[in-house]
Scaffold this active site. Sequence first.
Site, PDB file in Angstrom:
ATOM      1  CG  HIS A   1      -6.394  -7.520 -10.343  1.00 16.96           C
ATOM      2  ND1 HIS A   1      -5.386  -7.629  -9.414  1.00 16.96           N
ATOM      3  CD2 HIS A   1      -6.280  -6.272 -10.869  1.00 16.96           C
ATOM      4  CE1 HIS A   1      -4.698  -6.504  -9.361  1.00 16.96           C
ATOM      5  NE2 HIS A   1      -5.204  -5.661 -10.248  1.00 16.96           N
TER       6      HIS A   1
ATOM      7  CG  ASP B   1      -5.345  -3.175 -14.126  1.00 19.93           C
ATOM      8  OD1 ASP B   1      -5.541  -3.637 -12.983  1.00 19.93           O
ATOM      9  OD2 ASP B   1      -4.256  -2.707 -14.489  1.00 19.93           O
TER      10      ASP B   1
ATOM     11  CG  HIS C   1      -1.594  -7.038 -12.306  1.00 13.91           C
ATOM     12  ND1 HIS C   1      -2.458  -6.889 -13.375  1.00 13.91           N
ATOM     13  CD2 HIS C   1      -1.886  -6.016 -11.461  1.00 13.91           C
ATOM     14  CE1 HIS C   1      -3.227  -5.843 -13.193  1.00 13.91           C
ATOM     15  NE2 HIS C   1      -2.915  -5.292 -12.020  1.00 13.91           N
TER      16      HIS C   1
ATOM     17  NE  ARG D   1      -4.158   1.579 -12.058  1.00 13.05           N
ATOM     18  CZ  ARG D   1      -5.077   0.638 -11.918  1.00 13.05           C
ATOM     19  NH1 ARG D   1      -4.721  -0.619 -11.809  1.00 13.05           N
ATOM     20  NH2 ARG D   1      -6.336   0.938 -11.853  1.00 13.05           N
TER      21      ARG D   1
HETATM   22  C1  SIN Z   1      -2.606  -2.918  -9.560  1.00 12.59           C
HETATM   23  O1  SIN Z   1      -3.202  -3.922  -9.251  1.00 12.59           O
HETATM   24  O2  SIN Z   1      -2.904  -2.296 -10.568  1.00 12.59           O
HETATM   25  C2  SIN Z   1      -1.455  -2.431  -8.706  1.00 12.59           C
HETATM   26  C3  SIN Z   1      -0.296  -3.343  -8.784  1.00 12.59           C
HETATM   27  C4  SIN Z   1       0.793  -2.967  -7.830  1.00 12.59           C
HETATM   28  O3  SIN Z   1       0.621  -2.031  -7.043  1.00 12.59           O
HETATM   29  O4  SIN Z   1       1.834  -3.610  -7.865  1.00 12.59           O
END
Ligand code: SIN
Length: 282
Positions: free
Chosen positions: A107, A109, A258, A273
């Site tokens: 995905h 974000d 990612h 985050r």
């Molecule tokens: C996410 O998808 O923003 C999290 C990625 C992660 O936890 O490595």
Amino acid sequence: MTGMDKAIGTTLEIHPMTAAIGAELLNVDLAAAQSPQTWNAIGDALYRYGVVFFRDQVLTPAQQIEFARRFGDVSAVPLLGDVDGYAELGEVRKERDQRDATGNIWHTDQSARAHPVRATVLLAREVPAVGGDTCFVSMVSAYEALSDGMKRTLEGLRAIHSEARVLTRYSTADVNLVDEARQPSQATHPVVIRLPEDGRKALYVNPSKTVCFEGWTQKESAGLLGFLYQHAQRLEFMCRFRWREGSMAFWDNYQTWHYAVNDYHGQRRLMHRTVIESALFR
Ligand code: SIN
């Protein structure tokens, strides 16, 4: 660039990870004062490599937000719990007894928003002894490797992205599309976007949120979307990051996907985050 590079006027070392995507930025303490050249070099590297990684950073929540603010407007992180009262800092957490993990699908974000966030900063607070890596794909490289015929086919297309795909746990049933103007979790975007800094093109569809091409049914869209997803997952376009406590990733959502690998059941993983709404990286 093949090997390590040194940013001019700084101590920053730039170590590319693969030919297509990712660089480790070493010899920098993000909690300390840095010269404007260093901040510019970090922005340049992010833009050039799509995702950059730091090691051994000791940052308070306020310092992580301050880092992100150097690159653009920082907003509250929806869906994730706040950290220490900071709305701009969200937790990505998986407990020992939990099976599901956030982000365990390719995905980018918040693509279901009309104005998706430009970049994300993720700092590792607690990581499993082994497992819990994050993989990244260059959607610029994926786009560039398509044939001219496919590029022409995609050029005028737009795609509908919806949070409903996530909420219905990626059910194969058609997503119930809604009126975008009244529903903030659905948006339509070009399938090929241009990066604002220099006009490079990137594919902008993803398996997590993209529902269909505008004007096509979901069934009609499935074949071409499936091809694009399979194509983008070629190892040539990918890098994989192994976290340690204090590692930090900073990625550009306009040019990457990612995927958080969920292979560490029984161990805890806690990340902080921050998201950057809009930014120019050079
Ligand atoms: C996410 O998808 O923003 C999290 C990625 C992660 O936890 O490595």
